[in-house]
Design an enzyme around this catalytic site. Structure first.
Site, mmCIF file in Angstrom:
data_model
loop_
_atom_site.group_PDB
_atom_site.id
_atom_site.type_symbol
_atom_site.label_atom_id
_atom_site.label_comp_id
_atom_site.label_asym_id
_atom_site.label_seq_id
_atom_site.Cartn_x
_atom_site.Cartn_y
_atom_site.Cartn_z
ATOM 1 N N GLU A 15 -6.177 10.040 9.504
ATOM 2 C CA GLU A 15 -5.045 9.980 10.019
ATOM 3 C C GLU A 15 -4.710 10.747 11.194
ATOM 4 O OE1 GLU A 15 -1.507 9.831 7.467
ATOM 5 O OE2 GLU A 15 -2.436 8.034 6.688
ATOM 6 N N CYS B 286 -11.124 3.516 -1.065
ATOM 7 C CA CYS B 286 -9.694 3.919 -0.385
ATOM 8 C C CYS B 286 -9.577 3.132 0.872
ATOM 9 C CB CYS B 286 -9.922 5.456 -0.158
ATOM 10 S SG CYS B 286 -8.512 6.152 0.696
ATOM 11 N N THR B 287 -8.485 2.753 0.957
ATOM 12 C CA THR B 287 -8.017 2.133 2.191
ATOM 13 C C THR B 287 -8.410 2.744 3.570
ATOM 14 O OG1 THR B 287 -5.901 3.202 1.992
ATOM 15 C CG2 THR B 287 -5.775 0.808 1.126
ATOM 16 N N HIS B 288 -8.457 4.091 3.583
ATOM 17 C CA HIS B 288 -8.669 4.864 4.921
ATOM 18 C C HIS B 288 -10.013 4.840 5.236
ATOM 19 C CE1 HIS B 288 -4.542 6.047 4.384
ATOM 20 N NE2 HIS B 288 -4.496 6.787 5.362
ATOM 21 N N TYR C 109 -0.430 8.636 -2.296
ATOM 22 C CA TYR C 109 -0.146 8.475 -3.822
ATOM 23 C C TYR C 109 -1.490 9.022 -4.473
ATOM 24 C CZ TYR C 109 2.944 4.393 -3.402
ATOM 25 O OH TYR C 109 4.245 3.605 -3.314
ATOM 26 N N GLY C 110 -2.535 9.403 -3.855
ATOM 27 C CA GLY C 110 -3.679 9.926 -4.212
ATOM 28 C C GLY C 110 -3.821 11.217 -5.250
ATOM 29 N N THR D 22 -5.444 3.422 -5.191
ATOM 30 C CA THR D 22 -4.883 4.379 -6.056
ATOM 31 C C THR D 22 -4.199 3.636 -6.843
ATOM 32 O OG1 THR D 22 -4.956 6.233 -4.732
ATOM 33 C CG2 THR D 22 -3.659 6.699 -6.314
ATOM 34 N N ASP E 284 0.823 -1.159 -0.216
ATOM 35 C CA ASP E 284 -0.080 -0.067 0.018
ATOM 36 C C ASP E 284 0.888 1.217 -0.053
ATOM 37 O OD1 ASP E 284 -2.390 1.740 0.313
ATOM 38 O OD2 ASP E 284 -1.863 1.656 2.183
ATOM 39 N N SER E 285 0.185 2.398 -0.348
ATOM 40 C CA SER E 285 0.943 3.596 -0.194
ATOM 41 C C SER E 285 1.536 4.104 1.249
ATOM 42 C CB SER E 285 0.179 4.804 -0.634
ATOM 43 O OG SER E 285 -1.069 4.866 -0.011
ATOM 44 N N CYS F 126 -4.096 -1.063 -2.131
ATOM 45 C CA CYS F 126 -4.353 0.340 -2.268
ATOM 46 C C CYS F 126 -5.127 0.532 -3.573
ATOM 47 C CB CYS F 126 -2.841 0.949 -2.314
ATOM 48 S SG CYS F 126 -2.905 2.828 -3.015
HETATM 49 N N1 DGL Z 1 -4.109 3.983 0.029
HETATM 50 C C1 DGL Z 1 -4.494 5.056 -0.659
HETATM 51 C C2 DGL Z 1 -5.918 4.496 -1.470
HETATM 52 O O1 DGL Z 1 -6.312 3.452 -1.324
HETATM 53 C C3 DGL Z 1 -4.915 6.434 0.130
HETATM 54 C C4 DGL Z 1 -3.486 7.113 0.845
HETATM 55 C C5 DGL Z 1 -2.914 7.778 -0.669
HETATM 56 O O2 DGL Z 1 -3.385 8.712 -1.205
HETATM 57 O O3 DGL Z 1 -2.049 7.035 -0.826
HETATM 58 O O4 DGL Z 1 -6.184 5.143 -2.356
#
Ligand code: DGL
Length: 285
Positions: free
Chosen positions: A161, A193-195, A51-52, A84, A19-20, A82
């Site tokens: 976060e 998105c993971t978050h 990464y987004g 993205t 993941d990012s 991830c």
């Molecule tokens: N892990 C990214 C996603 O699921 C979210 C965080 C990022 O922008 O890197 O898109």
């Protein structure tokens, strides 16, 4: 260029997840719970997250580096935990290996397509994910009659976060993002998105009760299990699998943020210098 299956016993090799950053631990968690005997190597690119908001070329380069690093461990499957990277680099990851590659988009889309009653699905994600059109393309390919509505929610990642999932500010921002979707008559919302699974309770409070929220992490774990079963690569050992977590940086709030996604601080965490990953770039070859 393409890595073929290692000749050693595939089953006992670890699964590589990346993941990012640390949000992919939500996916790791589901995989760990469904596949307790699998060995797992997780890489969170904490030095280069998010990464987004980055360009397609950069995201593809980072995904290439990490995939090639994981293939060198070696691993028996890759999970792109991830959204993205799954949106923008799935083809390049697949081009690097014949091993099973699981992404987080297809399982979530499949679930949403099964769930929707009125044919209006929404997806929320990072700017890169939504602009890529990856979710829309998958939904259209599965059922062209379904309408997909995408909204980028770039403020959600920092809010999660910060631990503000229950904060009035988050509620206000979520209303801004989601209100247009509710007016589009959606009955299904994919958390792309993971978050965002952390925000599920807050989103539930502001969405009409008829909207089903799809969190793909559980389905991703099931998809991985199916892929390993198909390739006869499930670890047959009954003993608990091992974990190794790589990060490219220990961010200041590593403990707090990782615990937020995992429920506890991860053990066996090692830093891998970004220069090492850069060495896996195809741009240099
Ligand atoms: N892990 C990214 C996603 O699921 C979210 C965080 C990022 O922008 O890197 O898109």
């Amino acid at each position: 260029m393409k890595k073929t299956f290692p000749t050693t016993d595939l089953a006992t090799l670890p699964v590589g997840i990346f993941d990012s950053g640390l949000g992919g631990l939500t996916v790791y968690r589901q995989i760990r719970s469904l596949l307790p005997s699998e060995n797992i190597v997780y890489l969170g690119d904490t030095a280069r997250v998010p990464y987004g908001s980055k360009s397609t070329d950069t995201i593809r380069d980072f995904a290439t580096q990490i995939t090639r690093f994981l293939l060198d461990q070696p691993v028996k499957a890759i999970v792109i935990a991830c959204n993205t990277a799954s949106s923008l680099a799935l083809d390049i990851v697949r081009s690097l290996t014949d091993l099973p590659v699981v992404n987080v988009i297809d399982p979530g889309v499949q679930e949403a397509v099964n769930i929707t009653q009125n044919g209006h699905i929404a997806v929320i994600g990072t700017t890169a994910t939504i602009e890529s059109g990856a979710y829309a393309a998958r939904v259209q390919a599965m059922n062209p009659d379904i309408q997909i509505h995408g909204v980028a929610c770039p403020l959600f990642v920092p809010l999660v976060e910060e631990g503000w999932e229950d904060h009035p500010v988050t509620r206000q921002i979520a209303l801004e993002y989601l209100d247009p979707l509710v007016h589009q008559n959606i009955d299904t919302l994919i958390l792309g998105c993971t978050h965002y699974p952390i925000l599920k309770p807050a989103l539930k409070k502001i969405l009409p009760s008829y909207v089903t929220i799809v969190d793909s992490s559980r389905v991703v774990a099931r998809t991985l299990k199916e892929a390993l079963t198909y390739h006869k690569a499930l670890n047959p050992l009954g003993s608990p699998g091992t974990d190794l977590f790589y990060v490219t940086d220990f961010p200041r709030k590593f403990k707090v943020i990782s615990s937020r996604f995992l429920g506890h601080e991860p053990d066996h965490v090692q830093k891998i210098p970004i220069e090492t990953l850069n060495g896996y770039s195809l741009r240099k070859e």
